[in-house]
Design an enzyme around this catalytic site. Structure first.
Site, PDB file in Angstrom:
ATOM      1  N   ALA A 129       0.848  -1.199   0.000  1.00  0.00           N
ATOM      2  CA  ALA A 129       0.000   0.000   0.000  1.00  0.00           C
ATOM      3  C   ALA A 129       0.876   1.238   0.000  1.00  0.00           C
ATOM      4  CB  ALA A 129      -0.932   0.007   1.210  1.00  0.00           C
ATOM      5  N   ASP A 130       0.340   2.309  -0.551  1.00  0.00           N
ATOM      6  CA  ASP A 130       1.037   3.581  -0.524  1.00  0.00           C
ATOM      7  C   ASP A 130       0.001   4.698  -0.514  1.00  0.00           C
ATOM      8  OD1 ASP A 130       4.018   4.495  -0.814  1.00  0.00           O
ATOM      9  OD2 ASP A 130       2.804   5.966  -1.883  1.00  0.00           O
ATOM     10  N   THR A 131       0.301   5.766   0.199  1.00  0.00           N
ATOM     11  CA  THR A 131      -0.620   6.893   0.322  1.00  0.00           C
ATOM     12  C   THR A 131       0.072   8.165  -0.126  1.00  0.00           C
ATOM     13  OG1 THR A 131      -1.709   5.822   2.205  1.00  0.00           O
ATOM     14  CG2 THR A 131      -2.077   8.190   1.939  1.00  0.00           C
TER      15      THR A 131
END
Length: 191
Positions: A69-71
């Site tokens: 995941a990456d934000t």
């Protein structure tokens, strides 16, 4: 029987979110250098970063299901990453002051040759911020490892006037969508 789920992230927030809903997993932090292709839109970039992390960790596990995941925070189509220093953190917070920005979290699920990527976008509106608020917040140290220089689940919560979308995506993992995507590919857990 479920495959092992591995979270390809050292984010304590993502770990806490999965623990909150009793999803069994282990952590193996990706060592991949995060590179954003400048030709990508913010949504393509965040899914690509999540996939880079998941694929990197999946190389070490043959049958495990790996979640990357990456934000990112996006203001006027520009990605605001983690600040390099206190001055940049202050500049980012000034940009977000009194404005609505987007927070995008990309997720990648990788198991053998099966790959699923998706993202969630949430609009976040800040109150106008005073210079002394910005200075005190940056002094706290909290913004220094956060995309866009703030953490909605921490002290940065006082800046938020409104959100439209998935709160948990802003924290770092669109929890409900992630669980549904895991279930679609046969990963089940008990609440």
């Amino acid at each position: 029987m479920n495959p092992s789920l591995i979270l390809a992230s050292g984010s304590p927030r993502r770990k806490e979110l999965l623990e909150q809903v009793n999803v069994p997993f282990t952590v193996h932090v990706s060592k991949v250098e995060e590179v954003i292709d400048p030709s990508h839109t913010p949504s393509e970039a965040v899914m690509s970063l999540a996939l880079q992390k998941a694929k990197d960790v999946a190389e070490s596990y043959s049958d495990a299901l790996v979640l990357g995941a990456d934000t990112v925070v996006v203001q006027h189509n520009s990605i605001l990453g983690k600040p390099k220093d206190e001055q940049q953190a202050k500049e980012m917070l000034r940009m977000l002051s009194g404005q609505t920005h987007q927070v995008l979290t990309g997720v990648a699920l990788v198991q053998n040759e099966q790959i699923i990527t998706f993202y969630e976008q949430t609009d976040v509106t800040f109150y106008p911020l005073k210079e002394e608020e910005i200075a005190r917040y940056v002094q706290s140290g909290e913004p220094m490892d956060k995309a866009g220089s703030y953490g909605i689940q921490g002290l940065g919560a006082i800046f938020v006037k409104e959100i439209k979308g998935d709160y948990f995506s802003v924290v770092g993992l669109p929890l409900s969508r992630t669980v549904r995507e895991l279930e679609k590919i046969g990963f089940h857990y008990t609440m």
